[in-house]
Design a protein around this motif. Structure first.
Motif, short mmCIF file in Angstrom:
data_model
loop_
_atom_site.label_atom_id
_atom_site.label_comp_id
_atom_site.label_asym_id
_atom_site.label_seq_id
_atom_site.Cartn_x
_atom_site.Cartn_y
_atom_site.Cartn_z
N GLY A 178 0.79 -0.73 0.20
CA GLY A 178 -0.08 0.31 -0.04
C GLY A 178 0.55 1.47 0.00
O GLY A 178 0.07 2.55 -0.08
N LEU A 179 1.78 0.81 -0.11
CA LEU A 179 3.00 2.23 0.32
C LEU A 179 2.96 2.91 -1.19
O LEU A 179 3.16 4.30 -1.79
CB LEU A 179 4.56 1.86 0.58
CG LEU A 179 4.96 3.13 0.33
CD1 LEU A 179 5.03 3.38 2.23
CD2 LEU A 179 6.89 2.57 0.86
N ARG A 180 2.92 2.91 -2.65
CA ARG A 180 2.54 2.87 -3.74
C ARG A 180 1.12 3.54 -3.80
O ARG A 180 1.40 5.38 -4.28
CB ARG A 180 2.63 2.24 -4.65
CG ARG A 180 3.05 2.79 -6.31
CD ARG A 180 2.71 1.76 -7.24
NE ARG A 180 2.67 2.42 -8.70
CZ ARG A 180 3.92 3.11 -9.47
NH1 ARG A 180 4.89 2.37 -8.89
NH2 ARG A 180 3.40 3.04 -10.40
N SER A 181 0.64 3.90 -3.25
CA SER A 181 -1.04 3.99 -3.43
C SER A 181 -0.91 5.16 -2.14
O SER A 181 -1.28 6.44 -2.71
CB SER A 181 -2.29 3.51 -3.07
OG SER A 181 -1.91 2.33 -1.76
N LEU A 182 -0.62 5.43 -1.04
CA LEU A 182 -0.03 6.03 -0.04
C LEU A 182 0.82 7.42 -1.06
O LEU A 182 0.77 8.50 -0.57
CB LEU A 182 0.35 5.91 1.08
CG LEU A 182 0.45 6.36 2.08
CD1 LEU A 182 -0.95 7.39 2.82
CD2 LEU A 182 1.50 6.14 3.59
N SER A 183 2.22 6.99 -1.03
CA SER A 183 2.31 7.91 -1.38
C SER A 183 1.78 8.62 -2.98
O SER A 183 2.29 10.22 -2.93
CB SER A 183 4.01 7.60 -2.79
OG SER A 183 3.89 6.00 -3.59
N ILE A 184 1.00 8.15 -4.19
CA ILE A 184 0.25 9.21 -4.35
C ILE A 184 -0.29 9.99 -4.36
O ILE A 184 -0.57 11.06 -4.33
CB ILE A 184 0.24 7.98 -5.89
CG1 ILE A 184 0.57 7.38 -6.61
CG2 ILE A 184 -1.35 8.59 -6.59
CD1 ILE A 184 0.56 6.20 -7.80
N VAL A 185 -1.25 9.16 -2.85
CA VAL A 185 -2.23 10.56 -2.50
C VAL A 185 -1.49 11.04 -2.05
O VAL A 185 -2.40 12.34 -2.52
CB VAL A 185 -2.90 9.94 -1.43
CG1 VAL A 185 -3.76 10.02 -1.10
CG2 VAL A 185 -3.64 8.44 -2.10
N THR A 186 -0.34 11.08 -1.24
CA THR A 186 0.57 12.13 -0.29
C THR A 186 0.90 13.18 -1.29
O THR A 186 0.95 14.27 -1.49
CB THR A 186 1.45 11.89 -0.25
OG1 THR A 186 1.03 10.49 1.26
CG2 THR A 186 2.11 12.61 0.96
N ALA A 187 1.18 12.68 -2.78
CA ALA A 187 1.67 13.54 -3.55
C ALA A 187 0.61 14.98 -4.47
O ALA A 187 0.08 15.96 -4.42
CB ALA A 187 2.15 12.70 -5.03
N VAL A 188 -0.46 14.32 -4.81
CA VAL A 188 -1.61 14.39 -5.22
C VAL A 188 -2.25 15.93 -3.50
O VAL A 188 -2.93 17.24 -4.39
CB VAL A 188 -2.52 13.94 -5.87
CG1 VAL A 188 -4.03 14.51 -5.51
CG2 VAL A 188 -2.42 13.16 -6.15
N VAL A 189 -2.37 15.42 -2.76
CA VAL A 189 -2.78 16.08 -1.12
C VAL A 189 -1.68 17.24 -1.27
O VAL A 189 -2.24 18.58 -1.17
CB VAL A 189 -3.01 15.47 -0.51
CG1 VAL A 189 -2.96 16.24 0.86
CG2 VAL A 189 -4.49 14.63 0.16
N LEU A 190 -0.46 17.58 -1.18
CA LEU A 190 0.46 17.94 -1.48
C LEU A 190 0.42 19.40 -2.60
O LEU A 190 0.46 20.08 -1.98
CB LEU A 190 1.73 17.66 -0.87
CG LEU A 190 2.35 16.75 0.72
CD1 LEU A 190 3.05 16.55 0.53
CD2 LEU A 190 1.72 18.76 1.27
N SER A 191 0.35 18.76 -3.45
CA SER A 191 0.11 19.31 -5.13
C SER A 191 -1.03 20.38 -4.29
O SER A 191 -1.09 21.31 -4.64
CB SER A 191 0.61 18.89 -5.98
OG SER A 191 1.57 18.22 -5.81
#
Length: 127
Positions: A5-18
């Motif tokens: 689940g780390l890949r999906s968490l990193s994608i969500v984090t990048a989207v939220v931070l952007s």
């Protein structure tokens, strides 16, 4: 085990931070006194808080390593402090950019908050 689940968490984090950065720099209104340069605080202050918390956490984990001699605490301390060093560089850079825009100087040595953060940063950089 740890990477699930780390890949999906990193994608969500990048989207939220952007999205948060876009809102801070394009949607938030301009400050009447400082104008656009005030918006750097939406990045600078949270980064400083997380960096200082990381330094404290790294110190506490180092104490746990000294008490238990468990090498996992040493590695956790190492990672926390090095992540905080990276954030500390960002804090010093964004703070200097804001200082130049507001005070006309990149650095002011008679400001205790600036100098104390620099001292903490340099002390932990030796770790």
């Amino acid at each position: 085990m740890y990477g699930k689940g780390l890949r999906s968490l990193s994608i969500v984090t990048a989207v939220v931070l952007s999205g948060a950065l876009a809102l801070a720099f394009f949607y938030a209104p301009m400050d009447a006194d400082q104008g656009f340069s005030q918006k750097i605080f939406y990045v600078h202050v949270p980064m400083a808080i997380v960096a200082l918390c990381g330094f404290v956490a790294g110190g506490l984990m180092a104490i746990a390593h000294l008490r238990t001699r468990d090498s996992r605490w040493d590695m956790r301390s190492y990672v926390a402090i090095h992540l905080s060093i990276i954030l500390g560089v960002g804090v010093l850079v964004t703070g200097s950019i804001w200082a130049r825009a507001s005070w006309g100087h990149w650095w002011v040595w008679n400001e205790p908050t600036l100098v104390s953060f620099l001292i903490i940063f340099l002390l932990y950089a030796t770790y």
